[in-house]
Each structure stands twice: as C-alpha cells, then as structure tokens.
Write an enzyme that holds these catalytic residues in place. Structure first.
Site, PDB file in Angstrom:
ATOM      1  N   GLU A   2      41.224  48.650  18.495  1.00  0.00           N
ATOM      2  CA  GLU A   2      41.045  48.237  19.880  1.00  0.00           C
ATOM      3  C   GLU A   2      42.287  48.640  20.832  1.00  0.00           C
ATOM      4  OE1 GLU A   2      37.565  44.771  19.896  1.00  0.00           O
ATOM      5  OE2 GLU A   2      39.623  44.399  19.498  1.00  0.00           O
ATOM      6  N   GLU A  32      33.174  45.593  12.580  1.00  0.00           N
ATOM      7  CA  GLU A  32      32.873  44.520  13.027  1.00  0.00           C
ATOM      8  C   GLU A  32      31.461  44.221  13.324  1.00  0.00           C
ATOM      9  OE1 GLU A  32      35.561  43.015  16.101  1.00  0.00           O
ATOM     10  OE2 GLU A  32      37.538  43.918  15.218  1.00  0.00           O
TER      11      GLU A  32
END
Length: 1004
Positions: free
Chosen positions: A432, A526
C-alpha cells in the site's frame, strides 16, 4: 508604496529549523554490508547483549549527545529491558504512561505530512550498557549487530560515533574495536524520523530497541556471507546444489554424499522440500584454518511461473494463507521464539500452509521455523506509505527519487538476510505505497541478485514491474472473472463497486501489459477481513480457488488481534485498542482483526477457516453406503492420516470404528465402504448422522497423534423426520380465562396484553419480536449497521393491537415499528398446546416501504430467570455459527454453560449464535425450558440485553443482569467481511417479507 531601505527594521533571527540527522533521506552510515542471517550460525563465538540497559527518555530530539561519553554518569537513569518497546513499560500499578503511550493508526500518519521533517515533540530514548570483549577475541574483528530498532538510531562505542541506521525491522551491523576489556555502548533512538514516512504499516507505533542485540567475533577467515542455491528438477527427481561463499571453502552433505568446493555445482537424487513435506538436509560449510564452520539446512525446491500458475517443483500450489504481524500483548513486537513456534503450530494445526509477512521481514527465527515446519512464505519489504493517500499521494516516496536509495537499501537488506530460507518462495516489495519508478528499481535489483523467486507488489496492478497479479479484497464475482480470464482491462479492474449487471470491460491502458497480466497467476494477498465476528464467505472464495488454476488462493487478514492489556482501577484487565491511550487521532479497534485473540486463543473465524481449507474432502452416499475421500494436498499423500467413522442418532453416538482408506496420492480420490448398521426401531426414527474424520496417524512437530485434520458429515439412510412438539398432533388443551390470566396447557398469559408470564413453574417475561442484533465489526465498518440504525431497527416500539381466542388458540396481534418511521412489522403470535408443550407460531407481515432495507435477524427474544446456567442442544456446534460462517459447526449434541457460549471479541458485538438447532434445553438450579424447532432455529443465550451489548466498548463493560435472555431466531443475515472487502453474498442477506415460523416450548 515601497519602504525606503534606510528605514527597514533590523532583524535578529533567533531560530531557523535545520533538519536533524534523523530528518534526512540517507538510510544508513558507517554500517557493514548486509548478509545472510544464517551466516551468524557459524562456530565463531557470540555474546548476547540482551538484558537491562540504562535508559532515559526525552520529549525532544535535540537533547545533547554528551551521554555517549564513557565517563558520563548515568547512575540516575532508569533501567529498561532490551529488547522491548519503551511505551509498553507499565508502572507498579500496571498503568501505561511511564515512558509515553502506544498509539494506533491504520492509514493516517500521527504527525503532519511534511517530507522529510517530523515534529519537535519527538520522544527520544537514550540507552547505555557496558560490555566486555574477551581476551580470546583479540585476533579478529568484532561486530555489533542490531536485529531491529524503531525508527532511527545512532550508535557510539566508548564515545566514538559508529554511524546510524533506519529500516526498523531490518538488521544493522557495525564494526567495533576488538580491544579486549570493558567498553561502553551508547545508543540514541528517535521515535519519529524521515524513515517513519516509509513505515505506516497498520499497527501500533512502538519505538525502541525491540529485537536482539549481539556482539559477534569474526576470525580472519570468517564467513562474510554465503548464498545457498538448491533447485529441484521434478522431471528427473534430482536436485542441484551450489553454495557461494566469501571466503571460499568446502560444502559437505553426508546424507547425499556431497563434498564440493564453494562455487561448484553438483546434481544428485534428492527428496524435495515443500510446505507439506518440509524435507531438510544437514550440511556443513567450512572455510578452513583461521575460519569457521557453519551448519546448513538445505531444502531443494524450484519456483516458476508457468501457464499462469505459480508452480513449485512442477506443481501448482494453492495458498491457504494468513497475513502475520509480529505481536505479543505484553511485549509488542518483541516476540519470543517460543511464541513464534506456538503460532506456527497453531497455523499448521488449523490447516494454514502459507504466511505473508505483513508488512516487513519478521524476526529471522520465524523463517527458521517456517523452513522446519513447512510453510510457504511471502517475505515482504519494510515499506508502506499508505498515509500519503490522504494527501492525494503528493510527495509519496514510491515515485520520488529522493527516496530511491532508502527503498533499495531496505530491499537489499531483506533479500540478503533471508535469501537462504527455502520457505521463502516469493519476494514482496512492500504494501500500500502507491505506484512509481522506485518499485521498478527494487524489482530490478532483486532480479539481478536472485532470479529464483517471483516478485509481488499488490499495487502494481498492471504488472509493470512484478510477476504476480494480486488485487486485495476483491469480491467473489471479481475473483471468478479473473479465474476465467475475463477480468476487465485497467483501469476498470480497480472499480470494485462495479456490479456484474453493469460490467463493461474498458480499454486497456497498455495492451502489452494487459496481455501480460492475463498470462499471470493471481492470488489475494489480503482477503476475508477477520475482524470480530467473521469473516463470512470463506467457503465461496475457496470454491473459486479450487475451480480455477489461475486463482491460487489467498491470505486472510490477519493472524492476531493486537489488543494491549489495560487495567481498570478495580484491578480488572481488558484488551485495549486505538483511542484507549489518548491518541490525538486513531483508528479504534481496527487493529483487532485477527483469527486468534490477543492471548492467542483461536477465534470462531480460525475454526471456520480450518474447516474451509481442510486438505481432505469427505463426502458420503448413505444410500450406497460409501464415502468418497478426496486428497486436496498439492504434494503429500494421505498415508499420514487415519480415518474413523461414527454414527449418531439424535446427537447420541451409537457406534463408531476405523475406516479403511487406501493411500491416496495428491489430487486423487478414493472410495471407502461404510459398515452396515442395523438399529432397533426405537432409534431408527430419529435423525441419524454419519461423521467421518481424518486425523494424524502419528505425532508431528505441530500436533499429536489423533489431531483432527478434516471431517465430513452426511445423513444416515434411515433418517426420518422427527415429529417435534405438536406440529402434527391434535390440539387437546383449551384456553382458559381466569380473572386477569389466560392458561393454555403449561402456559400462563396476561389477559390484558397476551404476554406469556410462566411456563409451568418457570417464570417467563417480555417475549417479543426481535429483528435487531448488535452490529459486528464487519457491519460497523463498511456494512449495513448505519442503515439499520437509520431505519430504527435498534429502537423498535411494540404495541398490542388485539388479542382473541379462536379454535383453541390464543392470538395476539401487535405492531412493531420505530419512532419517526411509518414502516412497521405486523406480528401475530398464535399460541396452542397439546397439554404438554406450548406451540408458538409467529407470522410477520411488513407494512410500508421496506424495499431498500435489510434486517440482521428475525426471531423472538424472551427473558428467563438467572438461575438457568447451562444449555444442551442438538444442532450445529459447539462454537458459534452464522449463515456464511457455519462450515465448522458439527451437527450433534452439545452442552455448554451460558457464560461459555459468549465469544469474547475485543470489541463486544453480536456473537454466540448456534445454528441449525433441532432442540435445546436450558437448565439450572430450578425449573428449566426445552425448545423444539419446526424443524430448526438459531439459538442465543446471554446474561445481558442486546442494548447492554450494543453500548459496551470493552469486555469489562458487560455486567450480568438477574435474567437470561434467550433468542430463538428463524433466520440471521450473514456477517460478510465488509470492514475490508465484500459484505454478505446475496443469498445471505435477510430482507423483510411475509414470514411464519414456529417453535415448541416445554417446561422441564
């Protein structure tokens, strides 16, 4: 008008901010080159410096550096354990604040974004410790090694500055004087630095020296570094070994008859390493006289991408993984080897086969254990810059050349440290951090250094630089599209809110990259946010993973709840989360999103995941009397498992035995025959269930003999529907009106409003319709909770409109609605009896505009005396289950105390429901209650109201009342995973519609 220069005021400048050493882009100075952690295991001696150090905490970074002088008097300082995080040290009363407080943010930086500067208020820890260099070390060099320090630190020995380092979760080495005798080590650690902009990793900010510190002796021919290359050719069954080493030496592997020089290759028959069969060979690296010997743990395996699949040793692998932060509730990120091993044993025992190191390299001992126990590892760089998203990614390091050296430095140190771990099958650049050229720089360096592993970075959706397509938290539908090779071109792919009804593939940004992505494997780095009650939808994801070869599984977010123990004035402790330490900004309990609770007890989510990903599929055909056993392992046969069967009727096991199953190779199936059981007629009318289990035939590293790996259930062929209550019986008990009461069989009602007040000798009160449940974390963060509250489902008013007796039944008609709304649920309760039990039929008709409204549950709740303490039931259990989290529930008879039926989520929420209940008995010291379904219901029993649960923010907020609150539900909505990811699938949504359901209540 301009002011003439002659009358300009003079300026006396009192202060100009000059960036400190901790506010620059330079990642390190004065350090040794990075090297393999396994190089530390050589025969040369080492001295641990872990222990109590002198410590002083200052509120700012500009404290004089005079403390580093050997003669400095630090006798007034405190002592602090190393390794540890200073904010986690508590006072004698168990309260935090002695050295500041922990703080939790998920995305936001806890300081203004002003690269590379940080605030003046910058907690700074100064450490001092004395050490002795032994006389025997005088012939070589001495190295000081730090395994992890957050976030910037500078080192002195005997007052001489050695250098500085950043990269909190990576090792740093300095050469120190080899002069025998006593020396003084001084270390300064700043909590905030320029490096903090690279470490925004959804966790507690925990400054300090939190990993091991050691002194290492290096003889003249010490092993500076080594690189073990051990590949496997699945077509020949042979492995090729080459060990690079500086300086040169020899490598021996006695079991394989290997004796070669470093740099030389040899190919021999070997047994390969995999996560299922973690075969390691013992070797020895020897650099000769004045050198050292180094034991090697060698595993042969090859990782390639072929046919849009990640293949290990020639086979597609399916990742049944979990994301893992390093966390211990008492020690923060200072996790002991024993705790690491316990975690891995739990993972293996729950069928997890892969770990993503989120979002930094773990303590190297964890990777040693992964090699030994067998786990596929995605090793990830110490890098996340998520907070820049709130500044529209301005100044984001990913695409800023000022940060190139720092990001490359972190990548190089990870790869060099961990390159010899056979369990590491994928390098991940970080998490991220947006996209930019620095991603390419990191990927290019890895390919030059180690081309044997593919490269991952989730935000590179185009696959401009990396090898694996990995878009987190996509919906089931999107993942299936990818499995079919029908995913949208970018940028449409990133629009996760797109529905299949409006889906129109757009134009690719780069046709060549689009084609590359479609040729690449996919996994969810994820998915399934394990926050509180959930995650839901796991089995539907797994079905997609198993159906399409391109979709290679995923990694549930995450392993553990990061709750920190906090003590109330009365001595009670609870687990704290964001906001419990006075943080200026925080993200509440988003840090508690794990499959295990902070104390490492498995949550219902972990038990569900274990069942969904079990490596043996078991299905039965009761009519044919056979069981099909499917081996879902990628490599291992079923020779290590033992199979057993049992037959239960009405939850009571009648007979059991072993099941003969032939050895089944990976990916294959076999059929076994069940025994023929003849039951007496008295038993054959009940509900029969076959259960077949697969358990470990012998003890392993992670579990003992008999540990259950997989199981399956199916109905017995003699099953006939059980006649419950009075469903098909003639009504023989007539209602009797006496004064202000109405009696029907064992039931007593108030004549004024038709409320049930007693069942035999059992006091009952406030039976009413219930459509509200306390939102789960997944419903509070991104789910339907806000809409439910806006609809008023949490504040319904009940009005009795009419009651009458007709056809030996008592009818009570009510209107259930919320203030400020005109929509309502017209509910009619019909009571009847056969003389022994009391049958309740509930008819619900929505009135008004409900078309855009879902509800979380539909059922009734009633209040019972607090003397009731235990529930025995026949249905799913023993743990909780909801419509999209019910795979782990075994149908059978279960018995629990009401207190033990509560799931202790860190943030209190809906929990504890038991589904598919045929009957339940609630007992205690006095009269009890039996409930029978028609055919089944969902059961919840608590000692507090739904409103109490709704107001609670910590477990200690819940106090038992003098009642038991029993919910008997027709249906619940699924829980989904909307805190990150999709909400419940459409089939698990609960929409208001005309509905009837029945239960039978009997006194005990």
């Amino acid at each position: 008008m301009a002011i003439p220069p002659t009358i300009l005021p003079s300026i006396t400048r009192l202060h100009t901010h000059h960036p400190g050493a901790h506010e620059t882009f330079v990642p390190q100075s004065g350090v040794a080159a990075p090297r393999a952690y396994s190089s530390l295991r050589g025969s040369a001696p080492a001295l641990s410096l872990n222990g109590d150090w002198a410590f002083r905490l200052s509120p700012r970074a500009d404290v004089p550096e005079d403390f580093a002088a050997p003669e400095y008097d630090a006798s007034s300082w405190d002592t602090l354990a190393v390794p540890s995080s200073w904010v986690l040290h508590r006072d004698a009363e168990g309260q935090y604040g002695k050295y500041g407080y922990p703080a939790y943010q998920n995305i936001k930086f806890p300081f203004p974004i002003d690269v590379p500067l940080v605030p003046d208020a910058n907690p700074t820890g100064d450490y001092r410790v004395a050490f002795d260099v032994p006389e025997s070390w005088s012939g070589g060099k001495v190295v000081l090694r730090f395994e992890g320090v957050e976030s910037w630190f500078k080192v002195w020995v005997d007052g001489v500055a050695l250098g500085h380092s950043t990269g909190s979760r990576l090792p740093t080495e300095f050469e120190v004087p080899a002069t025998p005798g006593k020396h003084i080590l001084a270390v300064r650690v700043h909590q905030w630095s320029a490096a903090s902009y690279l470490e925004d990793q959804d966790q507690w900010w925990l400054p300090g020296i939190f990993r091991d510190v050691a002194l290492l002796y290096r003889p003249a021919r010490a092993i500076t570094d080594h690189f073990v290359h051990a590949s496997y050719d699945h077509t020949t069954g042979k492995g090729t070994l080459k060990v690079e080493c500086s300086p040169e030496g020899r490598v021996t592997v006695p079991e394989l008859g290997i004796d070669i020089a470093t740099g030389e290759s040899i190919t021999v028959p070997v047994a390969p390493w995999s996560a299922e069969t973690p075969r390691l060979y013992d070797g020895l690296l020897d650099t000769g006289a004045n050198g050292e010997t180094l034991p090697l743990k060698i595993g042969f395996r090859t990782v390639v991408i072929h046919d849009a699949q990640i293949k290990v040793n020639g086979k597609r692998v399916l990742f049944k993984g979990v994301n893992r932060h390093e966390f211990d509730p008492a020690r923060g990120r200072s996790v002991s080897r024993e705790t690491m091993e316990h975690d891995i044993q739990l993972m293996k025992a729950h069928n997890i086969n892969a770990v993503r190191c989120s979002h930094y390299p773990p303590h190297p001992a964890f990777l040693d254990l992964c090699d030994e126990y067998g786990l596929w590892v995605v090793d990830e760089g110490d890098f996340e810059t998520h907070g820049f998203e709130l500044a529209q990614w301005r100044d984001n390091p990913t695409d800023d050349p000022r940060w190139t050296d720092a990001l490359l430095n972190r990548t190089q140190r990870m790869v060099e440290r961990d390159k010899n771990h056979v369990s590491v099958v994928i390098w991940s650049l970080g998490n991220e951090g947006g996209m930019g050229k620095n991603i390419g720089a990191m990927a290019d360096w890895i390919r030059r250094r180690d081309s044997s592993r593919p490269i991952h970075y989730e935000r590179d959706l185009e696959l401009r630089y990396v090898d694996i397509f990995s878009h987190m938290y996509l919906s089931h539908w999107h993942v299936e599209q990818i499995g079919q090779g029908k995913e949208a071109a970018l940028p449409d792919l990133a629009q996760e809110s797109v529905s299949k009804d409006t889906y129109e593939p757009g134009k690719a940004l780069d046709p060549a990259l689009d084609a590359k992505r479609r040729r690449s494997p996919y996994f969810l780095c994820e998915y399934a946010h394990a926050m509180g009650n959930g995650p839901g939808g796991l089995s539907e994801y797994q079905a997609i993973f198993e159906k399409y070869t391109r979709t290679q599984g995923g990694f549930v977010w995450e392993w553990i709840d990061h709750g920190l123990p906090k003590r109330l004035p009365d001595g009670r402790e609870y687990f704290a989360y964001g906001g419990d330490f006075g943080e200026e900004i925080h993200d509440s309990n988003f840090v508690c999103d794990g499959l295990v609770f902070p104390d490492r007890r498995p949550s219902p989510g972990l038990l569900e995941y274990k069942k969904v990903i079990e490596p043996v599929g078991i299905s039965g055909d009761a009519k044919a009397g056979t069981v099909t056993i499917r081996n879902k392992y990628d490599f291992a046969s079923l020779s290590g498992l033992a199979f057993a069967w049992s037959l239960a009727v009405g939850g009571q096991v009648i007979e059991s035995g072993t099941l003969e199953v032939p050895d089944v190779a990976a990916g294959e199936s076999a059929t076994a025959r069940l025994p023929e059981i003849i039951l007496p007629p008295s038993l054959a009318i009940g509900e029969g269930v076959w259960t077949v289990t697969a358990s470990l035939a012998k003890a392993t590293l992670y579990a003992g003999r008999g540990h259950e790996v997989a199981w399956g259930q199916f109905p017995a062929r003699f099953t006939a529907p059980t006649r419950l209550g009075i469903d098909h019986s003639p009504v023989i008990a007539q209602p009797k009106v006496t004064g202000d009461t109405v009696a029907i069989g064992p039931g007593t009602f108030r004549a004024s409003d038709g409320a049930l007040v007693a069942l035999g000798g059992l006091e009952v009160s406030d039976l009413r319709l219930e459509v509200w449940r306390v939102p789960t974390d997944n419903e509070r963060f991104g789910g339907d909770a806000a809409r439910w509250r806006a609809t008023g489902l949490d504040r319904l008013h009940h009005r009795t409109d009419s009651m009458w007796i007709q056809d030996a039944c008592l009818f009570v008609s009510t209107r259930v609605s919320a203030a400020a709304h005109d929509r309502a649920l017209h509910t009619t309760y019909r009571w009847s009896s056969d003389g022994e039990g009391l049958r309740l039929n509930v008819a619900v008709i929505p009135k008004g505009d409900w078309k855009d409204v879902t509800i979380p549950r539909l059922g009734v709740v009633l209040e019972l005396p607090s003397s009731l303490s235990h529930v025995r039931w026949f249905g799913a259990g023993p743990g909780e289950s909801y419509p999209d989290t019910k795979r782990a529930g075994k149908i059978g008879a279960h018995d629990l105390a009401i207190d033990d039926m509560q799931t202790p989520y860190v943030y209190p929420q809906e929990n504890g429901a038991r589904g598919d209940v045929r009957w339940a008995e609630v007992r205690g010291s006095g009269a009890g209650l039996r409930v029978e379904g028609a055919p089944s219901f969902t059961l919840t029993a608590r000692r507090w109201t739904t409103a109490d649960l709704d107001k609670a923010m910590h477990a200690t907020d819940l106090e038992a009342r003098d009642k038991v609150y029993l919910n008997l539900d027709k249906a619940h909505a699924g829980v989904g995973t909307a805190s990150c990811g999709p909400g419940p699938l459409p089939q698990y949504l609960l929409r208001p519609s005309p509905t009837e359901f029945s239960v039978v209540l009997k006194p005990l």
